[in-house]
Design a protein around this motif. Sequence first.
Motif, short mmCIF file in Angstrom:
data_model
loop_
_atom_site.label_atom_id
_atom_site.label_comp_id
_atom_site.label_asym_id
_atom_site.label_seq_id
_atom_site.Cartn_x
_atom_site.Cartn_y
_atom_site.Cartn_z
N GLY A 207 28.16 -5.08 -36.98
CA GLY A 207 27.31 -5.89 -37.85
C GLY A 207 25.98 -6.15 -37.17
O GLY A 207 25.89 -6.20 -35.94
N ASN A 208 24.96 -6.30 -37.96
CA ASN A 208 23.65 -6.67 -37.42
C ASN A 208 23.06 -7.69 -38.39
O ASN A 208 22.65 -7.36 -39.49
N LYS A 209 23.06 -8.95 -37.94
CA LYS A 209 22.64 -10.01 -38.85
C LYS A 209 21.13 -10.00 -39.06
O LYS A 209 20.36 -9.81 -38.11
N GLY A 210 20.73 -10.20 -40.32
CA GLY A 210 19.31 -10.25 -40.63
C GLY A 210 19.00 -11.50 -41.43
O GLY A 210 19.78 -11.90 -42.29
N GLU A 211 17.86 -12.13 -41.13
CA GLU A 211 17.43 -13.30 -41.91
C GLU A 211 15.97 -13.11 -42.35
O GLU A 211 15.15 -12.55 -41.63
N TYR A 212 15.71 -13.59 -43.55
CA TYR A 212 14.38 -13.60 -44.13
C TYR A 212 14.00 -15.02 -44.48
O TYR A 212 14.86 -15.81 -44.88
N ILE A 213 12.72 -15.36 -44.39
CA ILE A 213 12.25 -16.59 -45.03
C ILE A 213 11.34 -16.20 -46.19
O ILE A 213 10.76 -15.10 -46.18
N THR A 214 11.24 -17.07 -47.19
CA THR A 214 10.24 -16.88 -48.24
C THR A 214 9.22 -17.99 -48.07
O THR A 214 9.60 -19.15 -47.88
N ILE A 215 7.94 -17.62 -48.10
CA ILE A 215 6.88 -18.63 -47.97
C ILE A 215 6.04 -18.69 -49.24
O ILE A 215 5.99 -17.71 -49.99
N TYR A 216 5.42 -19.86 -49.44
CA TYR A 216 4.47 -20.04 -50.54
C TYR A 216 3.10 -20.30 -49.91
O TYR A 216 2.98 -21.18 -49.05
N SER A 217 2.11 -19.51 -50.30
CA SER A 217 0.76 -19.75 -49.79
C SER A 217 -0.27 -19.35 -50.85
O SER A 217 -0.34 -18.17 -51.22
N GLU A 218 -1.02 -20.32 -51.32
CA GLU A 218 -2.03 -20.00 -52.33
C GLU A 218 -3.21 -19.26 -51.73
O GLU A 218 -3.87 -18.47 -52.38
N GLU A 219 -3.47 -19.55 -50.43
CA GLU A 219 -4.66 -18.97 -49.80
C GLU A 219 -4.50 -17.49 -49.43
O GLU A 219 -5.47 -16.75 -49.42
N LEU A 220 -3.30 -17.09 -49.09
CA LEU A 220 -3.10 -15.79 -48.45
C LEU A 220 -3.58 -14.60 -49.30
O LEU A 220 -4.26 -13.70 -48.79
N GLU A 221 -3.23 -14.59 -50.57
CA GLU A 221 -3.72 -13.57 -51.51
C GLU A 221 -3.64 -12.13 -51.01
O GLU A 221 -4.64 -11.44 -50.86
N LEU A 222 -2.42 -11.68 -50.76
CA LEU A 222 -2.18 -10.29 -50.34
C LEU A 222 -1.58 -9.52 -51.49
O LEU A 222 -0.63 -9.99 -52.12
N ASP A 223 -2.09 -8.29 -51.73
CA ASP A 223 -1.43 -7.46 -52.73
C ASP A 223 -0.86 -6.20 -52.08
O ASP A 223 -0.57 -5.21 -52.72
N PHE A 224 -0.74 -6.24 -50.75
CA PHE A 224 -0.06 -5.16 -50.02
C PHE A 224 0.85 -5.82 -49.00
O PHE A 224 0.76 -7.04 -48.77
N ALA A 225 1.75 -5.02 -48.40
CA ALA A 225 2.64 -5.58 -47.37
C ALA A 225 2.01 -5.35 -46.01
O ALA A 225 1.23 -4.41 -45.83
N ILE A 226 2.34 -6.22 -45.06
CA ILE A 226 1.83 -6.04 -43.69
C ILE A 226 3.00 -5.84 -42.75
O ILE A 226 3.99 -6.58 -42.81
N LYS A 227 2.88 -4.81 -41.90
CA LYS A 227 3.87 -4.65 -40.84
C LYS A 227 3.18 -4.93 -39.52
O LYS A 227 2.25 -4.23 -39.12
N SER A 228 3.62 -6.00 -38.88
CA SER A 228 3.13 -6.32 -37.54
C SER A 228 4.37 -6.64 -36.72
O SER A 228 5.37 -5.95 -36.85
N SER A 229 4.36 -7.73 -35.93
CA SER A 229 5.60 -8.11 -35.25
C SER A 229 6.62 -8.53 -36.30
O SER A 229 7.82 -8.54 -36.08
N VAL A 230 6.13 -8.88 -37.49
CA VAL A 230 6.99 -9.27 -38.59
C VAL A 230 6.48 -8.58 -39.86
O VAL A 230 5.33 -8.12 -39.89
N PHE A 231 7.36 -8.46 -40.86
CA PHE A 231 6.98 -7.79 -42.10
C PHE A 231 6.67 -8.86 -43.15
O PHE A 231 7.45 -9.79 -43.35
#
Length: 352
Positions: A207-231
Motif C-alpha cells: 500500500g502507498n497512502k496518498g492524501e490530497y487537500i482541496t483549497i479555495y482561493s479567489e485570487e489564484l485564478e489558474l486555468d492550468f495545473a502546476i507541477k512543482s514540489s506539489v501538484f
Amino acid sequence: MLDYIVVGLGLSGLAISEELEKRNKSFVVFDDHSQNSSYVAGGIFNPVVLKRFTLAWNADSQLKIAMPFYRELEEKLQQKFINTWNIYRRFHSVEEQNEWFVATDKPGLSGFLDPELKKNTNKNLNVSYSFGMVKQTGNIDTEDLLHNYTAYLEKKDRFRSERFDYSELVNRDGFVEYQDLKASYIIFCEGFGLRNNPYFNFLPLRGNKGEYITIYSEELELDFAIKSSVFIMPLGNHLYKVGATYDHQDKTPEITAQAREKLVRQLKDVINCEFEVVDQVAGIRPAVADRRPLVGPHPEITNMFCCNGFGSRGVLIAPSMAPQLLDFIEKDKELDKEIDLRRFTKKHYKPA
Ligand SMILES: Cc1cc2nc3c(=O)[nH]c(=O)nc-3n(C[C@H](O)[C@H](O)[C@H](O)COP(=O)(O)OP(=O)(O)OC[C@H]3O[C@@H](n4cnc5c(N)ncnc54)[C@H](O)[C@@H]3O)c2cc1C
C-alpha cells in the motif's frame, strides 16, 4: 448461471465491467466501499514522468485506449467526466530547463512536451524560472464517474452494495458458487483490499497512502495545473486540489494533520496569495514493488483471476488491462509478461 462475479468497483472493477458488457457477458459486481483509492484520486492522466522528463511505462499506448474509453462512458452515462488542461512544470534551475529542451526532441515525448518555455504572468505564483508545458493532459472526475456507473449497474440489477465474504466462496468443478450465485469465473479487483483475500494475498502488493487537500482561493485564478514540489490542479469555482502525499508506512485510511501541514507548507512555496483549506481526503494506492500491474489467474484454481496493482496510475492503466485479462480468459491469448501476476507465483505462492 452467471458468466462472471466481479469483486470491487474501483477503476479496475469498472473497466472489467465495461469489457464484460461489450462482450455480452452476464455478471454481478460486489462493492462494500472499504477502499476508496479510485474515489479520492486526482484522476490525472499524464503520460510524462515529470521528475525525469521521460514517458511513463507504456503511457502512449495506454492513453490511446483510455481516452476513447472515458469518452464512451461520457456518452453512455450522459455526463461529462473528462476535464482537459495543460500541466505547467515549474523549473528550479537553468539545468532543468536545458534537460527539458533535450527531452522535447526525444521520440515519443515530442507530442507531449511543448518546446516553447512559458513565462509566468500570474503575480500570485513564486516563479524564478520559466515553465515547461505538458500537453494532452487533464483529469477524470473519478468520484462522479464511479457514482454514476454504480447507479447504472444498479438499474441493470448487476450491483450488490455489500462485503464479499471470501469464506462463503466455494470452488466447484468448472464454476464457483457464492451464496445464491453460480458463475463460470470470478475476478478480484479489490485494490489494497486484496491483502484480505486468502486466494491472492501472497502477491507482493504494497500500500502507498496518498492524501490530497482541496483549497479555495479567489485570487489564484489558474486555468492550468502546476507541477512543482506539489501538484496544483484547477477544479473550477476557485477550488484547487493540492497533493498528493506518498507514505509507505501508514496503511490507515484516515486523513492526517501531518499530511495537511506538509501540503500547506509545499503550497506556500509555490503560491503567495490567501487560500483556505476546505477539504482533505486519503486513500491507499495499490502499489507493487516492481511498479507493474498484477493481472492473471490464480496459480491453482483455474476460474479465479485478479486485476490489480495499478499504483498511482489507475486512470491510464485500468482500461488497457481489462481487455487483456478477458482475452486471456475467453480466447486463451497470452498475457503481456510484464503484467502477468505469475511472475510472482513461484517465489511467493505456497500451495496448502
Ligand atoms: C490520493 C490519491 C491520489 C491519486 N491520484 C491519481 C491520479 O491523479 N491519477 C491516477 O491515474 N491514479 C491516481 N491514484 C491511484 C488510483 O487511485 C489507483 O491506481 C486506482 O484507483 C486503483 O483502482 P482499483 O480499482 O484497483 O482499486 P480501488 O480504487 O481501491 O478499488 C477497489 C474496490 O474494491 C472494493 N472492495 C475491496 N474489498 C472488497 C470486499 N471484500 N468486498 C466488496 N468490495 C471490496 C473497495 O470498496 C473498492 O471500491 C491516486 C490514489 C490516491 C490514493
